[in-house]
Write a protein that holds these residues in place. Sequence first.
Motif, PDB file in Angstrom:
ATOM      1  N   LEU A  97       0.834  -1.191   0.000  1.00  0.00           N
ATOM      2  CA  LEU A  97       0.000   0.000   0.000  1.00  0.00           C
ATOM      3  C   LEU A  97       0.875   1.250   0.000  1.00  0.00           C
ATOM      4  CD1 LEU A  97      -2.739  -1.020   2.609  1.00  0.00           C
ATOM      5  CD2 LEU A  97      -2.495  -1.657   0.193  1.00  0.00           C
ATOM      6  N   VAL A  98       0.386   2.314  -0.634  1.00  0.00           N
ATOM      7  CA  VAL A  98       1.164   3.551  -0.723  1.00  0.00           C
ATOM      8  C   VAL A  98       0.265   4.758  -0.456  1.00  0.00           C
ATOM      9  CG1 VAL A  98       2.886   2.648  -2.322  1.00  0.00           C
ATOM     10  CG2 VAL A  98       0.798   3.671  -3.230  1.00  0.00           C
ATOM     11  N   GLY A  99       0.827   5.769   0.168  1.00  0.00           N
ATOM     12  CA  GLY A  99       0.100   7.007   0.385  1.00  0.00           C
ATOM     13  C   GLY A  99       0.038   7.807  -0.911  1.00  0.00           C
ATOM     14  N   ILE A 100      -1.151   8.321  -1.235  1.00  0.00           N
ATOM     15  CA  ILE A 100      -1.333   9.091  -2.464  1.00  0.00           C
ATOM     16  C   ILE A 100      -1.306  10.593  -2.183  1.00  0.00           C
ATOM     17  CG2 ILE A 100      -2.866   9.568  -4.417  1.00  0.00           C
ATOM     18  CD1 ILE A 100      -1.563   6.788  -4.431  1.00  0.00           C
ATOM     19  N   THR A 101      -2.086  11.028  -1.201  1.00  0.00           N
ATOM     20  CA  THR A 101      -2.067  12.438  -0.827  1.00  0.00           C
ATOM     21  C   THR A 101      -2.618  12.626   0.571  1.00  0.00           C
ATOM     22  OG1 THR A 101      -2.746  14.682  -1.461  1.00  0.00           O
ATOM     23  CG2 THR A 101      -4.358  12.942  -1.820  1.00  0.00           C
ATOM     24  N   ALA A 102      -1.988  13.501   1.339  1.00  0.00           N
ATOM     25  CA  ALA A 102      -2.499  13.860   2.662  1.00  0.00           C
ATOM     26  C   ALA A 102      -3.710  14.765   2.475  1.00  0.00           C
ATOM     27  CB  ALA A 102      -1.427  14.575   3.464  1.00  0.00           C
ATOM     28  N   VAL A 103      -4.716  14.603   3.343  1.00  0.00           N
ATOM     29  CA  VAL A 103      -5.936  15.395   3.219  1.00  0.00           C
ATOM     30  C   VAL A 103      -6.139  16.299   4.438  1.00  0.00           C
ATOM     31  CG1 VAL A 103      -8.444  15.325   2.915  1.00  0.00           C
ATOM     32  CG2 VAL A 103      -6.988  13.678   1.717  1.00  0.00           C
ATOM     33  N   TYR A 104      -6.032  15.744   5.634  1.00  0.00           N
ATOM     34  CA  TYR A 104      -6.166  16.606   6.813  1.00  0.00           C
ATOM     35  C   TYR A 104      -5.486  16.008   8.034  1.00  0.00           C
ATOM     36  CZ  TYR A 104      -9.986  13.524   8.457  1.00  0.00           C
ATOM     37  OH  TYR A 104     -10.728  12.440   8.881  1.00  0.00           O
ATOM     38  N   ASP A 105      -5.183  16.889   8.966  1.00  0.00           N
ATOM     39  CA  ASP A 105      -4.682  16.486  10.282  1.00  0.00           C
ATOM     40  C   ASP A 105      -5.823  16.578  11.276  1.00  0.00           C
ATOM     41  OD1 ASP A 105      -1.902  15.748  10.944  1.00  0.00           O
ATOM     42  OD2 ASP A 105      -1.415  17.516   9.751  1.00  0.00           O
ATOM     43  N   ALA A 106      -5.992  15.549  12.076  1.00  0.00           N
ATOM     44  CA  ALA A 106      -6.978  15.597  13.158  1.00  0.00           C
ATOM     45  C   ALA A 106      -6.309  16.176  14.400  1.00  0.00           C
ATOM     46  CB  ALA A 106      -7.492  14.193  13.453  1.00  0.00           C
ATOM     47  N   LYS A 107      -7.058  16.974  15.139  1.00  0.00           N
ATOM     48  CA  LYS A 107      -6.542  17.563  16.373  1.00  0.00           C
ATOM     49  C   LYS A 107      -6.689  16.550  17.503  1.00  0.00           C
ATOM     50  CE  LYS A 107      -7.657  22.323  15.014  1.00  0.00           C
ATOM     51  NZ  LYS A 107      -8.362  23.567  15.387  1.00  0.00           N
ATOM     52  N   VAL A 108      -5.661  15.725  17.667  1.00  0.00           N
ATOM     53  CA  VAL A 108      -5.704  14.682  18.691  1.00  0.00           C
ATOM     54  C   VAL A 108      -5.153  15.207  20.004  1.00  0.00           C
ATOM     55  CG1 VAL A 108      -5.469  12.865  16.962  1.00  0.00           C
ATOM     56  CG2 VAL A 108      -3.434  13.748  18.106  1.00  0.00           C
ATOM     57  N   GLY A 109      -5.548  14.549  21.094  1.00  0.00           N
ATOM     58  CA  GLY A 109      -5.068  14.987  22.398  1.00  0.00           C
ATOM     59  C   GLY A 109      -5.502  14.069  23.501  1.00  0.00           C
ATOM     60  N   ALA A 217      -0.951  12.937   9.142  1.00  0.00           N
ATOM     61  CA  ALA A 217      -2.106  13.394   8.375  1.00  0.00           C
ATOM     62  C   ALA A 217      -2.906  12.219   7.819  1.00  0.00           C
ATOM     63  CB  ALA A 217      -1.658  14.291   7.229  1.00  0.00           C
ATOM     64  N   ILE A 218      -4.226  12.325   7.872  1.00  0.00           N
ATOM     65  CA  ILE A 218      -5.092  11.308   7.296  1.00  0.00           C
ATOM     66  C   ILE A 218      -4.924  11.361   5.777  1.00  0.00           C
ATOM     67  CG2 ILE A 218      -7.456  10.482   7.051  1.00  0.00           C
ATOM     68  CD1 ILE A 218      -6.306  10.202   9.864  1.00  0.00           C
ATOM     69  N   THR A 219      -4.658  10.211   5.186  1.00  0.00           N
ATOM     70  CA  THR A 219      -4.152  10.148   3.817  1.00  0.00           C
ATOM     71  C   THR A 219      -4.958   9.200   2.928  1.00  0.00           C
ATOM     72  OG1 THR A 219      -1.903  10.667   4.576  1.00  0.00           O
ATOM     73  CG2 THR A 219      -2.098   9.523   2.466  1.00  0.00           C
ATOM     74  N   LEU A 220      -5.147   9.584   1.682  1.00  0.00           N
ATOM     75  CA  LEU A 220      -5.710   8.685   0.683  1.00  0.00           C
ATOM     76  C   LEU A 220      -4.652   7.641   0.354  1.00  0.00           C
ATOM     77  CD1 LEU A 220      -7.952   8.036  -1.455  1.00  0.00           C
ATOM     78  CD2 LEU A 220      -6.640   9.491  -3.022  1.00  0.00           C
ATOM     79  N   VAL A 221      -5.038   6.370   0.395  1.00  0.00           N
ATOM     80  CA  VAL A 221      -4.093   5.278   0.196  1.00  0.00           C
ATOM     81  C   VAL A 221      -4.544   4.386  -0.958  1.00  0.00           C
ATOM     82  CG1 VAL A 221      -3.164   3.158   1.249  1.00  0.00           C
ATOM     83  CG2 VAL A 221      -3.287   5.281   2.578  1.00  0.00           C
ATOM     84  N   ALA A 222      -3.598   4.007  -1.811  1.00  0.00           N
ATOM     85  CA  ALA A 222      -3.862   3.063  -2.893  1.00  0.00           C
ATOM     86  C   ALA A 222      -2.778   1.984  -2.852  1.00  0.00           C
ATOM     87  CB  ALA A 222      -3.886   3.781  -4.238  1.00  0.00           C
ATOM     88  N   ARG A 223      -2.508   1.342  -3.979  1.00  0.00           N
ATOM     89  CA  ARG A 223      -1.483   0.301  -4.040  1.00  0.00           C
ATOM     90  C   ARG A 223      -0.360   0.725  -4.992  1.00  0.00           C
ATOM     91  NH1 ARG A 223      -6.111  -2.351  -5.110  1.00  0.00           N
ATOM     92  NH2 ARG A 223      -5.487  -2.492  -7.299  1.00  0.00           N
TER      93      ARG A 223
END
Length: 260
Positions: A97-109, A217-223
Amino acid sequence: MKKIAIIVTTLLVLAGCSTPKATADTKIRVASHVEPMTTVVEIAKEELAKEGYELELVPVSDNTAANTALQNKEIDANFFQNVPYMQVYNEGNDANLVGITAVYDAKVGFYSKTVSDLKDLPDNAKIAIPNDAPNQARALEILRAEGIVEIDRETNHDASLKDLKPNNYQWVEVALLTLNQAYEEVDLVFNYPTYIKSVGLTPKDALALEKSDGHYAITLVAREDNKDEEKIQKLKEAMNSEAVRKFLTEKNSETLVPSF
């Protein structure tokens, strides 16, 4: 006879020109399973429809199912994870699996039901953190930044409980999707805004928030084998569209930050 030949030749040329469009792979199957990821996918679906692509949101039961379906070529992409989490899956499953593009960061804590300030955390407090390596490292880095723990070595987003200097905290390792349950049972718990909102909390209620650098960052993932396909590149554009940015900044600014 000559006129007939010209007509036949013209028809063959026209048929040849129309074949790619008729056989083009315009169906895109994307797995996701929780908000706001699913809404981002639905927005991308609307953007892709403008260019003749049909996106199908494929529901899955959990994170592992989403990656397994992608690796098995049952879907074209998924959207729920960060690249470090994906890399752990690759290593454990001989996956590509490979990352295609980052979309957003979640504010974790970190959140607490028993104290209102980290300085009031007792020495024997129960602290719940994720049991998967990437999210555990993420949680411990927040606690180190807040002076709650000390880490015994130089780390690069790879700290774990075994790296902590001696402390009196009671550590509870839990699966990512059970963090809300842990919130009810411990003094301090790491959590994502996606999950913690179901108990009525937002990042404004957190005792400590991550100072994000985009690593998670939450990312779109493909192969590896489909990452360069036209439809995946079109999906990438849709996931990084102004429509998605508007959704993130106007409706989710308290919990999410665009990464594109």
